[in-house]
Design a protein around this motif. Sequence first.
Motif, PDB file in Angstrom:
ATOM      1  N   GLY A  14       0.806  -1.212   0.000  1.00  0.00           N
ATOM      2  CA  GLY A  14       0.000   0.000   0.000  1.00  0.00           C
ATOM      3  C   GLY A  14       0.837   1.258   0.000  1.00  0.00           C
ATOM      4  N   VAL A  15       0.139   2.373  -0.123  1.00  0.00           N
ATOM      5  CA  VAL A  15       0.783   3.684  -0.136  1.00  0.00           C
ATOM      6  C   VAL A  15       0.607   4.332   1.234  1.00  0.00           C
ATOM      7  N   PHE A  16       1.663   4.934   1.736  1.00  0.00           N
ATOM      8  CA  PHE A  16       1.646   5.660   3.010  1.00  0.00           C
ATOM      9  C   PHE A  16       1.084   7.054   2.746  1.00  0.00           C
ATOM     10  N   VAL A  17      -0.016   7.388   3.430  1.00  0.00           N
ATOM     11  CA  VAL A  17      -0.614   8.714   3.312  1.00  0.00           C
ATOM     12  C   VAL A  17      -1.006   9.172   4.712  1.00  0.00           C
ATOM     13  N   TYR A  18      -0.460  10.315   5.133  1.00  0.00           N
ATOM     14  CA  TYR A  18      -0.832  10.843   6.445  1.00  0.00           C
ATOM     15  C   TYR A  18      -2.337  11.066   6.508  1.00  0.00           C
ATOM     16  N   GLY A  19      -2.931  10.612   7.614  1.00  0.00           N
ATOM     17  CA  GLY A  19      -4.360  10.767   7.832  1.00  0.00           C
ATOM     18  C   GLY A  19      -5.202   9.698   7.167  1.00  0.00           C
ATOM     19  N   GLN A  20      -4.568   8.794   6.411  1.00  0.00           N
ATOM     20  CA  GLN A  20      -5.291   7.724   5.726  1.00  0.00           C
ATOM     21  C   GLN A  20      -4.666   6.353   5.989  1.00  0.00           C
ATOM     22  N   SER A  21      -3.357   6.258   5.779  1.00  0.00           N
ATOM     23  CA  SER A  21      -2.659   4.965   5.900  1.00  0.00           C
ATOM     24  C   SER A  21      -1.245   5.156   6.440  1.00  0.00           C
ATOM     25  N   ASP A  22      -1.131   5.982   7.455  1.00  0.00           N
ATOM     26  CA  ASP A  22       0.180   6.255   8.052  1.00  0.00           C
ATOM     27  C   ASP A  22       0.473   5.247   9.157  1.00  0.00           C
ATOM     28  N   CYS A  23       1.565   5.456   9.870  1.00  0.00           N
ATOM     29  CA  CYS A  23       1.980   4.512  10.912  1.00  0.00           C
ATOM     30  C   CYS A  23       0.948   4.386  12.029  1.00  0.00           C
ATOM     31  N   MET A  24       0.400   5.493  12.490  1.00  0.00           N
ATOM     32  CA  MET A  24      -0.574   5.452  13.577  1.00  0.00           C
ATOM     33  C   MET A  24      -1.835   4.697  13.150  1.00  0.00           C
ATOM     34  N   LEU A  25      -2.361   5.011  11.992  1.00  0.00           N
ATOM     35  CA  LEU A  25      -3.577   4.348  11.522  1.00  0.00           C
ATOM     36  C   LEU A  25      -3.319   2.894  11.158  1.00  0.00           C
ATOM     37  N   SER A  26      -2.129   2.593  10.679  1.00  0.00           N
ATOM     38  CA  SER A  26      -1.786   1.205  10.342  1.00  0.00           C
ATOM     39  C   SER A  26      -1.748   0.331  11.593  1.00  0.00           C
ATOM     40  N   ILE A  27      -1.156   0.842  12.658  1.00  0.00           N
ATOM     41  CA  ILE A  27      -1.156   0.100  13.926  1.00  0.00           C
ATOM     42  C   ILE A  27      -2.585  -0.012  14.452  1.00  0.00           C
TER      43      ILE A  27
END
Length: 133
Positions: A14-27
């Motif tokens: 996937g693509v890392f996008v702040y507010g969508q698929s970043d480290c915090m949301l992924s965890i």
Amino acid sequence: MDIVDETLREWRSGVFVYGQSDCMLSIGRYLARTGHDDVTGQFLGRYDTHEGAAAEIKAHGGIAGLMALAGAVAKDAHPARGDVVEVVYSGEQETCGIGGLCTGDGVALRLDRGTIEVALRFITYRGVWHGSR
């Protein structure tokens, strides 16, 4: 293939996008898939930069506060495969933390430049939470 492998495959493809698929949301998504409370909806689209993510983390009591929000239980033991780990690193002006996923002998981190895995012996961590409920 277990939930850790599935999660890492998702992070890497996937693509890392702040507010969508970043480290915090992924965890947060990982925790929800392992039986914890899904709190990701509270954060989706609320920020779009590293600074915005850091502000959300700080406003919720750091990584430990976010883990408590999801109902994750801290443990006083060495991380095991599937546990969430707060990895400590030096920021510009302070010591910072980022949530990672223990892979057994290492910790996977979802960063804006991609997913990396670092051997446990090379990191400093200040929190470990059970990966499943």
